[in-house]
Design a protein around this motif. Structure first.
Motif, short mmCIF file in Angstrom:
data_model
loop_
_atom_site.label_atom_id
_atom_site.label_comp_id
_atom_site.label_asym_id
_atom_site.label_seq_id
_atom_site.Cartn_x
_atom_site.Cartn_y
_atom_site.Cartn_z
N LEU A 150 0.83 -1.21 0.00
CA LEU A 150 0.00 0.00 0.00
C LEU A 150 0.87 1.25 0.00
N ARG A 151 1.93 1.22 0.77
CA ARG A 151 2.82 2.39 0.79
C ARG A 151 3.50 2.58 -0.57
N GLU A 152 3.96 1.50 -1.16
CA GLU A 152 4.62 1.60 -2.47
C GLU A 152 3.67 2.15 -3.54
N ARG A 153 2.41 1.81 -3.43
CA ARG A 153 1.43 2.16 -4.46
C ARG A 153 0.56 3.35 -4.06
N ALA A 154 0.93 4.06 -3.01
CA ALA A 154 0.07 5.10 -2.45
C ALA A 154 -0.28 6.19 -3.45
N GLN A 155 0.67 6.60 -4.27
CA GLN A 155 0.40 7.67 -5.23
C GLN A 155 -0.67 7.23 -6.23
N MET A 165 -6.69 -2.23 -2.60
CA MET A 165 -6.35 -2.80 -1.29
C MET A 165 -6.45 -4.33 -1.33
N ALA A 166 -7.49 -4.84 -1.99
CA ALA A 166 -7.62 -6.28 -2.14
C ALA A 166 -6.43 -6.85 -2.91
N ARG A 167 -5.98 -6.11 -3.94
CA ARG A 167 -4.84 -6.58 -4.73
C ARG A 167 -3.56 -6.61 -3.88
N ALA A 168 -3.42 -5.65 -2.97
CA ALA A 168 -2.26 -5.65 -2.08
C ALA A 168 -2.27 -6.89 -1.19
N LEU A 223 -8.58 7.09 -5.77
CA LEU A 223 -9.52 7.53 -4.73
C LEU A 223 -10.04 8.94 -5.05
N THR A 224 -9.15 9.84 -5.43
CA THR A 224 -9.56 11.21 -5.74
C THR A 224 -10.53 11.25 -6.91
N GLN A 225 -10.25 10.47 -7.95
CA GLN A 225 -11.13 10.48 -9.12
C GLN A 225 -12.49 9.85 -8.83
N GLU A 226 -12.54 8.93 -7.89
CA GLU A 226 -13.80 8.27 -7.55
C GLU A 226 -14.60 9.03 -6.50
N GLN A 227 -13.90 9.67 -5.57
CA GLN A 227 -14.58 10.23 -4.40
C GLN A 227 -14.47 11.75 -4.31
N GLY A 228 -13.42 12.35 -4.87
CA GLY A 228 -13.34 13.79 -4.95
C GLY A 228 -12.36 14.48 -4.05
N LYS A 229 -11.93 13.86 -2.96
CA LYS A 229 -11.07 14.55 -2.00
C LYS A 229 -9.73 14.91 -2.63
N PRO A 230 -9.08 15.98 -2.15
CA PRO A 230 -7.78 16.38 -2.70
C PRO A 230 -6.77 15.24 -2.62
N LEU A 231 -5.88 15.20 -3.61
CA LEU A 231 -4.93 14.11 -3.70
C LEU A 231 -4.08 13.93 -2.43
N PRO A 232 -3.57 15.00 -1.80
CA PRO A 232 -2.79 14.78 -0.57
C PRO A 232 -3.61 14.08 0.52
N GLU A 233 -4.91 14.42 0.62
CA GLU A 233 -5.76 13.73 1.59
C GLU A 233 -5.92 12.26 1.21
N ALA A 234 -6.08 12.00 -0.08
CA ALA A 234 -6.27 10.63 -0.55
C ALA A 234 -5.02 9.79 -0.29
N ILE A 235 -3.85 10.35 -0.59
CA ILE A 235 -2.61 9.61 -0.33
C ILE A 235 -2.45 9.37 1.17
N GLY A 236 -2.79 10.38 1.97
CA GLY A 236 -2.74 10.21 3.42
C GLY A 236 -3.66 9.10 3.90
N GLU A 237 -4.81 8.95 3.25
CA GLU A 237 -5.73 7.87 3.62
C GLU A 237 -5.12 6.51 3.33
N VAL A 238 -4.44 6.39 2.20
CA VAL A 238 -3.78 5.13 1.86
C VAL A 238 -2.69 4.81 2.88
N ILE A 239 -1.90 5.80 3.24
CA ILE A 239 -0.84 5.59 4.24
C ILE A 239 -1.45 5.19 5.58
N GLY A 240 -2.56 5.84 5.96
CA GLY A 240 -3.23 5.47 7.20
C GLY A 240 -3.75 4.04 7.17
N SER A 241 -4.16 3.59 6.00
CA SER A 241 -4.62 2.20 5.85
C SER A 241 -3.46 1.23 6.05
#
Length: 479
Positions: free
Chosen positions: A83-88, A191-194, A94-112
């Motif tokens: 997940l960390r390797e693929r965060a970008q 995430m499932a793929r990870a 996530l941004t294209q599907e849900q709308g949140k700014p990219l830094p927030e989306a990347i932060g969500e992946v890192i939090g996961s």
């Protein structure tokens, strides 16, 4: 990254260790909320798919629960690393599907990823206890995995909320069938793929999309499923609980909130404003613990409202992929008229619009909005807005502030800002919420329980409590 990046996702179901594409399946559109355009279609599981997933989860459970905890943890750590390797890339989906700014989306992946790392280690600390008995006798208490689990998660934090449930359940030794939201299949599929690439055995984790009511009834109605974990609205949570009652299935319910924020006249005013405005409009206010009802002590009320409005007007609203965007669109089109209706209702009942108050151009945009002098009878003061809407009202005494904080039937999160240590202690005790942040918004972290009281649900995710929610307790007595 430009705001026109290509949507690059493999939208598939993951069942019994294999990926299923759209052939022979019904499909649902995936819409970019920044443009309102359909960018893909996600295949929906049939009843046959669900039955296959259930059979696989049941078959895989004995092997997974018996697996050495170090091996189980290694798979979870492996998923975290991927997940960390693929965060970008995942963040862009996530941004294209849900709308949140990219830094927030990347932060969500890192939090996961942090969730998977935390529960990989927490699995090694699933301690029991030994009871005092006469010589030659033993009584022990041990935790064991509850069994195959079904999880249902929403679109506002699609990968983080999924990881929070899945990581804990897998760490406990449960197999999992997850139904994430159809609005955001790319990031959840990633995430499932990870997990798949990290070596999760077939049937241990499975991901299905489908019509929510159809999938929930089918999975919950199966005797295979022994635990259900849901994050979403209060009405849907109550509906799922009724379905669970027929099978006496264990449940965790993380439901809606309407977070109060008590701001006292001894707070560090500018510092407080610098904290609360970004938090209010994070993810366009589509956060179950978003600070929403701002009760501000009379002596600083005008200055707080003025400073809040000034900072709000400075936010840059736009496509989440565009550099410098502070707030993206709402996640779906139905939220725009819903927020507009709440603003008009509050204005008609005497509230003042200090910033925003209008929908944006194109896509599903609504301006970040600040309303002052909002009366208690306004609909937004009683029902969770779940959008970029800050509501303000003054208070006089501490008791009045606590009364307003506890007025509603919700009790997920609450916040307070004060430099008085004794008051902080009193507020922590008196406020009816599962989580209270005092001079802080850092309440959703891997090692702490996350959950509500009253109609905001019950049970916890995160921390030791999150692992325990996927365990049953057994007492063994030997003479």
């Amino acid at each position: 990254m430009t705001d026109s990046a290509a949507y690059d996702a493999e939208l598939q179901l993951f069942i019994d260790g294999s990926w299923r594409s759209g052939e022979g399946h019904d499909a649902a559109p995936v819409i970019n909320p920044a443009t309102g355009e359909t960018i893909a279609e996600v295949p929906l599981a049939s009843t046959g798919d669900l039955d296959e997933a259930l059979a696989a989860a049941e078959r895989a459970w004995p092997e997974w629960r018996a697996m050495d905890v170090e091996k189980r943890a290694a798979i979870l750590h492996g998923a975290a690393a991927l997940l960390r390797e693929r965060a970008q890339h995942i963040g862009a989906l996530l941004t294209q599907e849900q709308g949140k700014p990219l830094p927030e989306a990347i932060g969500e992946v890192i939090g996961s990823a942090q969730m998977f790392d935390f529960f990989a280690e927490e699995a090694k600390r699933a301690y029991g206890r030994v009871l005092v008995r006469p010589t030659g006798q033993r009584s022990i208490v041990i935790p064991q995995p509850v069994g195959p689990t079904a999880t249902f998660t929403p679109w506002n934090f699609p990968i983080y909320l999924l990881a929070k449930k899945v990581a804990a359940a897998l760490a406990a030794g449960c197999t999992v069938i997850s139904k994430p939201p159809e609005e955001t299949p790319g990031c959840t599929g990633a995430m499932a793929r990870a997990l798949s690439d990290a070596g999760i055995p077939a049937g241990v984790f499975q991901l299905v999309h489908g019509v929510p009511d159809t999938v929930s009834r089918h999975l919950i109605g199966s005797p295979v499923i022994r635990k259900v974990s849901f994050t979403g609205s209060i009405p849907v949570g109550k509906h799922l609980m009724k379905l669970c009652a027929d099978g006496l299935k264990r449940v965790t319910m993380e439901l809606g909130g309407h977070a109060p924020v008590l701001v006292f006249d001894d707070c560090a005013l500018d510092k407080t404003l610098d904290m609360v405005v970004p938090q209010k409009f994070r993810n366009a206010g589509q956060v179950c613990v978003a600070p929403t009802r701002f009760y501000v002590q009379q002596g600083i009320y005008d200055a707080f409202a003025r400073g809040f409005a000034e900072r709000t007007k400075a936010l840059k609203v736009g496509n989440g992929l565009a550099e410098g965007t502070s707030m993206g669109p709402l996640a779906n089109g139905r939220r725009v008229p819903a927020i507009a209706s709440l603003v008009e209702d509050a204005r008609a009942k005497g509230a003042r619009v200090l910033a925003g108050g209008e929908k944006g151009d194109g896509g599903f945009f609504f301006q970040p909005t600040v309303l002052a002098d909002v009366p208690l009878e306004a609909e937004a003061m009683n029902n969770e807005p779940f959008g970029p809407l800050a509501l303000m009202a003054p208070f006089g005494t501490e008791d009045q502030a606590i009364e307003q904080a506890n007025r509603l039937p919700y009790g997920l999160a609450a916040f307070a800002f004060t430099e008085n240590g004794r008051r902080a202690n009193r507020l922590g005790d008196a406020i009816e919420a599962g989580m209270v942040g005092i001079n802080s918004f850092a309440i959703s972290v891997a090692d702490a329980p996350f959950g509500g009281v009253k109609e905001s649900g019950f049970g916890s995710e995160g921390g030791t409590e999150g692992l325990q929610s996927y365990q049953v307790v057994k007492a063994i007595h030997q003479a």
